[in-house]
Design an enzyme around this catalytic site. Structure first.
Site, PDB file in Angstrom:
ATOM      1  N   LEU A 293       2.934  -4.285  -0.094  1.00 26.15           N
ATOM      2  CA  LEU A 293       1.748  -3.871  -0.851  1.00 26.15           C
ATOM      3  C   LEU A 293       1.634  -4.670  -2.140  1.00 26.15           C
ATOM      4  CD1 LEU A 293      -0.644  -1.987  -1.385  1.00 26.15           C
ATOM      5  CD2 LEU A 293       0.966  -0.302  -2.303  1.00 26.15           C
TER       6      LEU A 293
ATOM      7  N   TYR B 184      13.851  10.238   2.224  1.00 24.04           N
ATOM      8  CA  TYR B 184      12.797   9.357   1.687  1.00 24.04           C
ATOM      9  C   TYR B 184      11.620  10.189   1.192  1.00 24.04           C
ATOM     10  CZ  TYR B 184       8.860   6.086   1.713  1.00 24.04           C
ATOM     11  OH  TYR B 184       7.741   5.365   1.366  1.00 24.04           O
TER      12      TYR B 184
ATOM     13  N   LYS C  10      10.303  10.563  -2.679  1.00 19.16           N
ATOM     14  CA  LYS C  10       8.952  10.139  -3.091  1.00 19.16           C
ATOM     15  C   LYS C  10       8.189  11.319  -3.697  1.00 19.16           C
ATOM     16  CE  LYS C  10       7.135   6.725  -2.666  1.00 19.16           C
ATOM     17  NZ  LYS C  10       7.050   5.565  -3.588  1.00 19.16           N
TER      18      LYS C  10
HETATM   19  N1  LIG Z   1       5.700   0.894   4.077  1.00 18.27           N
HETATM   20  C1  LIG Z   1       5.023   1.986   4.372  1.00 18.27           C
HETATM   21  O1  LIG Z   1       4.653   2.231   5.540  1.00 18.27           O
HETATM   22  C2  LIG Z   1       4.680   2.980   3.282  1.00 18.27           C
HETATM   23  C3  LIG Z   1       4.059   4.176   3.653  1.00 18.27           C
HETATM   24  C4  LIG Z   1       3.721   5.089   2.651  1.00 18.27           C
HETATM   25  C5  LIG Z   1       3.973   4.809   1.321  1.00 18.27           C
HETATM   26  N2  LIG Z   1       4.596   3.650   0.993  1.00 18.27           N
HETATM   27  C6  LIG Z   1       4.859   3.386  -0.431  1.00 18.27           C
HETATM   28  O2  LIG Z   1       4.075   2.270  -0.813  1.00 18.27           O
HETATM   29  C7  LIG Z   1       4.779   1.485  -1.790  1.00 18.27           C
HETATM   30  C8  LIG Z   1       4.867   0.042  -1.302  1.00 18.27           C
HETATM   31  O3  LIG Z   1       5.529   0.017  -0.026  1.00 18.27           O
HETATM   32  P1  LIG Z   1       5.911  -1.366   0.659  1.00 18.27           P
HETATM   33  O4  LIG Z   1       5.966  -1.137   2.107  1.00 18.27           O
HETATM   34  O5  LIG Z   1       5.069  -2.460   0.092  1.00 18.27           O
HETATM   35  O6  LIG Z   1       7.400  -1.531   0.141  1.00 18.27           O
HETATM   36  P2  LIG Z   1       8.340  -2.818   0.201  1.00 18.27           P
HETATM   37  O7  LIG Z   1       7.734  -3.902   0.993  1.00 18.27           O
HETATM   38  O8  LIG Z   1       9.702  -2.312   0.576  1.00 18.27           O
HETATM   39  O9  LIG Z   1       8.340  -3.277  -1.329  1.00 18.27           O
HETATM   40  C9  LIG Z   1       9.003  -2.550  -2.317  1.00 18.27           C
HETATM   41  C10 LIG Z   1       9.541  -3.534  -3.336  1.00 18.27           C
HETATM   42  O10 LIG Z   1      10.274  -2.785  -4.319  1.00 18.27           O
HETATM   43  C11 LIG Z   1      11.479  -3.489  -4.588  1.00 18.27           C
HETATM   44  N3  LIG Z   1      12.524  -2.595  -5.095  1.00 18.27           N
HETATM   45  C12 LIG Z   1      13.383  -1.833  -4.365  1.00 18.27           C
HETATM   46  N4  LIG Z   1      14.240  -1.198  -5.181  1.00 18.27           N
HETATM   47  C13 LIG Z   1      13.933  -1.577  -6.452  1.00 18.27           C
HETATM   48  C14 LIG Z   1      14.472  -1.292  -7.711  1.00 18.27           C
HETATM   49  N5  LIG Z   1      15.518  -0.464  -7.844  1.00 18.27           N
HETATM   50  N6  LIG Z   1      13.926  -1.860  -8.812  1.00 18.27           N
HETATM   51  C15 LIG Z   1      12.881  -2.714  -8.693  1.00 18.27           C
HETATM   52  N7  LIG Z   1      12.308  -3.023  -7.513  1.00 18.27           N
HETATM   53  C16 LIG Z   1      12.841  -2.467  -6.405  1.00 18.27           C
HETATM   54  C17 LIG Z   1      11.855  -4.070  -3.239  1.00 18.27           C
HETATM   55  O11 LIG Z   1      12.804  -5.108  -3.382  1.00 18.27           O
HETATM   56  P3  LIG Z   1      13.813  -5.425  -2.149  1.00 18.27           P
HETATM   57  O12 LIG Z   1      12.943  -5.732  -0.961  1.00 18.27           O
HETATM   58  O13 LIG Z   1      14.589  -6.599  -2.642  1.00 18.27           O
HETATM   59  O14 LIG Z   1      14.618  -4.195  -1.930  1.00 18.27           O
HETATM   60  C18 LIG Z   1      10.514  -4.562  -2.730  1.00 18.27           C
HETATM   61  O15 LIG Z   1      10.201  -5.855  -3.179  1.00 18.27           O
HETATM   62  C19 LIG Z   1       6.124   2.182  -1.981  1.00 18.27           C
HETATM   63  O16 LIG Z   1       6.046   3.043  -3.085  1.00 18.27           O
HETATM   64  C20 LIG Z   1       6.301   3.006  -0.722  1.00 18.27           C
HETATM   65  O17 LIG Z   1       7.112   4.147  -0.938  1.00 18.27           O
HETATM   66  C21 LIG Z   1       4.945   2.717   1.938  1.00 18.27           C
END
Ligand SMILES: NC(=O)c1ccc[n+]([C@@H]2O[C@H](COP(=O)([O-])OP(=O)(O)OC[C@H]3O[C@@H](n4cnc5c(N)ncnc54)[C@H](OP(=O)(O)O)[C@@H]3O)[C@@H](O)[C@H]2O)c1
Length: 298
Positions: free
Chosen positions: A14, A126, A130
């Site tokens: 995202l 998880y 959240k």
């Molecule tokens: N993916 C889904 O289907 C989904 C569904 C509902 C809601 N969401 C929410 O939407 C948001 C974006 O999701 P996404 O899928 O884009 O997630 P993502 O691709 O996993 O990206 C999250 C980013 O946060 C970084 N991160 C992890 N731990 C961290 C820390 N302690 N300090 C700083 N940065 C950190 C990760 O780095 P690393 O990769 O190096 O760990 C990654 O670059 C999140 O809040 C997630 O909970 C996602």
């Protein structure tokens, strides 16, 4: 590095699309684990103070659902305490925050889509972490925006659409090579709404000028199962793949998945701000824009 908008998790699925969309007409800075860990309160405050943004789009999270189940402490530290640190920094610099939450805050047993007024009851670590993040952000900032999103896919990072395209091409390759192929089995008893990350970025952009605050569901219209989603991916890519529906019991996971976690964007509708497309239309747009590139990258 002062900027109008700061994106946390800027190298995630995202985060990359938020950076791309908002950079067109704002000064945007992105931070991720390489810059600092949101578990570090002092460093979080220091970096956000230095950037002095008006808006923080908080997309950083520990998103490995099964990993969270096995690492509760880490999940709570990143998704709840880390969110609190970002919110505290926002309060200090007077920035608004958008916190991205999830359909996993619900138990997934409802017989209709969840509204923002429905009772939460997360069944996974998880989801619990959240939800705790939502609560701490709301506790720190009166004027926060919480967007509950779901089933993300996009151009960047690892996601279901990319995995399916890879498996589909693999099966086609095997078939052409005269090898025996096993049908691809995909779960058909979990329902939700797949969302393209660029739609979430656009929906975020539509909300911000209205100064709305509070909790909003922001997912694609309609619902499908993972099997239905897979069929739509292959049909749109013109890939003739043998796919078979199966049940969740055939793919046991450490974290139980919700049976039906579809959300309805009731509050966005009431505000006249719901621009989320139907999931299938959106998937077609995504594959129209990126399908060829994704296939070339295999
Ligand atoms: N993916 C889904 O289907 C989904 C569904 C509902 C809601 N969401 C929410 O939407 C948001 C974006 O999701 P996404 O899928 O884009 O997630 P993502 O691709 O996993 O990206 C999250 C980013 O946060 C970084 N991160 C992890 N731990 C961290 C820390 N302690 N300090 C700083 N940065 C950190 C990760 O780095 P690393 O990769 O190096 O760990 C990654 O670059 C999140 O809040 C997630 O909970 C996602």
């Amino acid at each position: 590095m002062a900027c109008d908008i700061l994106v946390t998790g800027c190298r995630g699925q995202l985060g990359r699309d938020l950076m791309a969309l908002f950079s067109a007409d704002h000064s945007v800075c992105g931070v991720d684990l390489e810059e600092f860990d949101i578990r570090d309160r002092e460093r979080t405050l220091e970096v956000i103070q230095e950037a002095d943004p008006g808006i923080v789009l908080h997309a950083a999270a520990y998103t490995d659902v099964d990993g969270c189940e096995e690492n509760r402490e880490l999940a709570m530290a990143v998704n709840a305490d880390g969110a609190e640190n970002v919110a505290l920094a926002c309060r200090k610099v007077g920035a608004r925050i958008v916190y991205y939450s999830t359909d996993y805050v619900f138990d997934g047993n409802a017989d209709r889509p969840y509204t923002e007024d429905d009772q939460t009851d997360p069944q996974t670590v998880y989801g619990q972490s959240k939800l705790a993040g939502e609560q701490v952000v709301q506790g720190v900032l009166d004027d926060c925006v919480i967007l509950r999103i779901a089933w993300l896919y996009g151009r960047h990072g690892r996601n279901f659409v990319k995995t399916m395209i890879k498996l589909g091409f693999q099966q086609r390759h095997d078939l052409h090579g005269g090898r025996e192929i096993a049908p691809l089995k995909v779960v058909d008893d979990q329902f939700g709404a797949p969302c393209w990350t660029m739609d979430i970025a656009r929906q975020t952009r539509a909300i911000l000028p209205r100064q709305l605050t509070g909790l909003f569901h922001a997912t694609s219209e309609g619902e499908t199962s993972w099997y239905g989603f897979t069929q739509a991916i292959f049909a749109t890519m013109n890939l003739d793949v043998v796919v078979e529906p199966c049940t969740s019991d055939e793919f046991p996971r450490p974290a139980p998945r919700p049976k039906r976690s579809t959300l309805t964007n009731q509050r966005l509708n009431e505000a006249g701000l719901n621009i989320m497309p139907d999931w299938k239309t959106s998937l077609e747009s995504f594959l129209h824009d990126h399908g060829k590139e994704l296939a070339c990258e295999l």
